[in-house]
Design an enzyme around this catalytic site. Sequence first.
Site, PDB file in Angstrom:
ATOM      1  N   LYS A   9      74.734 -36.205 -78.204  1.00 15.03           N
ATOM      2  CA  LYS A   9      75.854 -35.459 -78.776  1.00 15.03           C
ATOM      3  C   LYS A   9      75.940 -35.675 -80.297  1.00 15.03           C
ATOM      4  O   LYS A   9      75.270 -36.573 -80.833  1.00 15.03           O
ATOM      5  CB  LYS A   9      77.156 -35.904 -78.084  1.00 15.03           C
ATOM      6  N   TYR A  49      80.235 -26.082 -71.185  1.00 17.50           N
ATOM      7  CA  TYR A  49      81.254 -26.913 -70.527  1.00 17.50           C
ATOM      8  C   TYR A  49      82.317 -26.067 -69.813  1.00 17.50           C
ATOM      9  O   TYR A  49      83.447 -26.531 -69.616  1.00 17.50           O
ATOM     10  CB  TYR A  49      81.913 -27.845 -71.548  1.00 17.50           C
ATOM     11  N   PHE A  57      91.365 -31.654 -72.315  1.00 15.56           N
ATOM     12  CA  PHE A  57      90.412 -32.062 -73.350  1.00 15.56           C
ATOM     13  C   PHE A  57      89.390 -30.973 -73.698  1.00 15.56           C
ATOM     14  O   PHE A  57      88.529 -31.179 -74.553  1.00 15.56           O
ATOM     15  CB  PHE A  57      89.702 -33.360 -72.949  1.00 15.56           C
ATOM     16  N   ARG A  85      72.286 -40.832 -65.358  1.00 21.34           N
ATOM     17  CA  ARG A  85      73.725 -41.149 -65.338  1.00 21.34           C
ATOM     18  C   ARG A  85      73.947 -42.672 -65.367  1.00 21.34           C
ATOM     19  O   ARG A  85      74.883 -43.163 -65.982  1.00 21.34           O
ATOM     20  CB  ARG A  85      74.389 -40.559 -64.079  1.00 21.34           C
ATOM     21  N   THR A  91      81.899 -42.292 -68.086  1.00 19.20           N
ATOM     22  CA  THR A  91      82.455 -41.401 -69.112  1.00 19.20           C
ATOM     23  C   THR A  91      83.296 -42.200 -70.113  1.00 19.20           C
ATOM     24  O   THR A  91      83.163 -42.028 -71.326  1.00 19.20           O
ATOM     25  CB  THR A  91      83.339 -40.319 -68.454  1.00 19.20           C
ATOM     26  N   ARG A 102      76.524 -45.785 -73.229  1.00 15.94           N
ATOM     27  CA  ARG A 102      77.924 -45.606 -73.648  1.00 15.94           C
ATOM     28  C   ARG A 102      78.605 -46.946 -73.920  1.00 15.94           C
ATOM     29  O   ARG A 102      79.399 -47.058 -74.871  1.00 15.94           O
ATOM     30  CB  ARG A 102      78.670 -44.787 -72.594  1.00 15.94           C
ATOM     31  N   ASN A 112      81.223 -40.027 -76.775  1.00 17.59           N
ATOM     32  CA  ASN A 112      80.496 -40.936 -75.879  1.00 17.59           C
ATOM     33  C   ASN A 112      78.978 -40.716 -75.883  1.00 17.59           C
ATOM     34  O   ASN A 112      78.300 -41.031 -74.909  1.00 17.59           O
ATOM     35  CB  ASN A 112      81.097 -40.887 -74.472  1.00 17.59           C
ATOM     36  N   HIS A 115      75.254 -36.714 -72.988  1.00 17.47           N
ATOM     37  CA  HIS A 115      75.606 -35.922 -71.813  1.00 17.47           C
ATOM     38  C   HIS A 115      74.470 -36.008 -70.807  1.00 17.47           C
ATOM     39  O   HIS A 115      73.308 -36.056 -71.197  1.00 17.47           O
ATOM     40  CB  HIS A 115      75.816 -34.447 -72.172  1.00 17.47           C
ATOM     41  N   GLU A 126      72.135 -26.100 -66.322  1.00 21.31           N
ATOM     42  CA  GLU A 126      72.135 -26.623 -67.692  1.00 21.31           C
ATOM     43  C   GLU A 126      70.749 -26.554 -68.341  1.00 21.31           C
ATOM     44  O   GLU A 126      70.629 -26.274 -69.536  1.00 21.31           O
ATOM     45  CB  GLU A 126      72.653 -28.072 -67.689  1.00 21.31           C
TER      46      GLU A 126
HETATM   47  P1  ATP Z   1      79.140 -35.273 -69.714  1.00 21.19           P
HETATM   48  O1  ATP Z   1      79.437 -34.047 -68.869  1.00 21.19           O
HETATM   49  O2  ATP Z   1      79.291 -35.024 -71.201  1.00 21.19           O
HETATM   50  O3  ATP Z   1      77.832 -35.902 -69.345  1.00 21.19           O
HETATM   51  P2  ATP Z   1      80.711 -36.861 -67.955  1.00 21.19           P
HETATM   52  O4  ATP Z   1      80.046 -36.067 -66.880  1.00 21.19           O
HETATM   53  O5  ATP Z   1      80.574 -38.355 -67.901  1.00 21.19           O
HETATM   54  O6  ATP Z   1      80.220 -36.396 -69.375  1.00 21.19           O
HETATM   55  P3  ATP Z   1      82.968 -35.120 -67.769  1.00 21.19           P
HETATM   56  O7  ATP Z   1      84.117 -35.379 -66.872  1.00 21.19           O
HETATM   57  O8  ATP Z   1      81.968 -34.065 -67.376  1.00 21.19           O
HETATM   58  O9  ATP Z   1      82.244 -36.514 -68.023  1.00 21.19           O
HETATM   59  O10 ATP Z   1      83.553 -34.763 -69.201  1.00 21.19           O
HETATM   60  C1  ATP Z   1      82.767 -34.088 -70.165  1.00 21.19           C
HETATM   61  C2  ATP Z   1      83.047 -34.685 -71.519  1.00 21.19           C
HETATM   62  O11 ATP Z   1      84.387 -34.362 -71.902  1.00 21.19           O
HETATM   63  C3  ATP Z   1      82.990 -36.201 -71.597  1.00 21.19           C
HETATM   64  O12 ATP Z   1      81.689 -36.721 -71.738  1.00 21.19           O
HETATM   65  C4  ATP Z   1      83.826 -36.465 -72.816  1.00 21.19           C
HETATM   66  O13 ATP Z   1      83.086 -36.208 -74.023  1.00 21.19           O
HETATM   67  C5  ATP Z   1      84.933 -35.439 -72.662  1.00 21.19           C
HETATM   68  N1  ATP Z   1      86.072 -35.979 -71.915  1.00 21.19           N
HETATM   69  C6  ATP Z   1      86.140 -36.202 -70.573  1.00 21.19           C
HETATM   70  N2  ATP Z   1      87.323 -36.723 -70.212  1.00 21.19           N
HETATM   71  C7  ATP Z   1      88.015 -36.852 -71.355  1.00 21.19           C
HETATM   72  C8  ATP Z   1      89.312 -37.338 -71.674  1.00 21.19           C
HETATM   73  N3  ATP Z   1      90.129 -37.827 -70.740  1.00 21.19           N
HETATM   74  N4  ATP Z   1      89.700 -37.301 -72.979  1.00 21.19           N
HETATM   75  C9  ATP Z   1      88.883 -36.801 -73.942  1.00 21.19           C
HETATM   76  N5  ATP Z   1      87.652 -36.338 -73.716  1.00 21.19           N
HETATM   77  C10 ATP Z   1      87.216 -36.355 -72.440  1.00 21.19           C
HETATM   78 MG    MG Z   2      79.969 -33.966 -66.888  1.00 14.95          MG
END
Ligand code: ATP
Ligand code: MG
Length: 137
Positions: A9, A49, A57, A85, A91, A102, A112, A115, A126
């Site tokens: 990212k 997304y 968010f 993962r 996350t 992370r 973080n 992705h 994706e």
């Molecule tokens: P990613 O999809 O980026 O790999 P993830 O699968 O671990 O991350 P998701 O739940 O898909 O988590 O959320 C996508 C992204 O949105 C997170 O990686 C983070 O950057 C952001 N995000 C998720 N939850 C929050 C939150 N509570 N507050 C702020 N940003 C968030």
């Molecule tokens: Mg995700």
Amino acid sequence: MERTLSIIKPDGIRKNIVGEVIRRFEAAGLRVAAAKKIMMSKDTAAGFYAVHKGKFFYDELVEFMSSGPVLVMVLEGENAIALNRKLMGATNFKEAEPGTIRADFAESIQFNVVHGSDAPDTAAFEIAYFFSASEIY
Ligand code: ATP
Ligand code: MG
């Protein structure tokens, strides 16, 4: 063999840790099957997304993901989706296992660093979102 989409990212690019992140993938047995550095438009980030549309968010996430260049990659290997993962960590970096990307580099839930696709169907969507078949080896 399985494929998954990885993104370093904008915060990871700013930290200049591309080599370190890829080193961890390779050390764990994943192979970079495709890679390109791009700048996502807001529309591209929003579509990527879209599954989070409506969440509190979402707007900030789209803003963040289009705030600077990213490195998108296809990683290939046995159990690539789950393995990636695991290497990424949770996350929320505060809940991420020690030694994960992370835990070591993230600064907030939002910033973080990486992705990773979370299931075979999202990985297929994706990967196709960023790469054509002739760009993956
Ligand atoms: P990613 O999809 O980026 O790999 P993830 O699968 O671990 O991350 P998701 O739940 O898909 O988590 O959320 C996508 C992204 O949105 C997170 O990686 C983070 O950057 C952001 N995000 C998720 N939850 C929050 C939150 N509570 N507050 C702020 N940003 C968030
Ligand atoms: Mg995700």
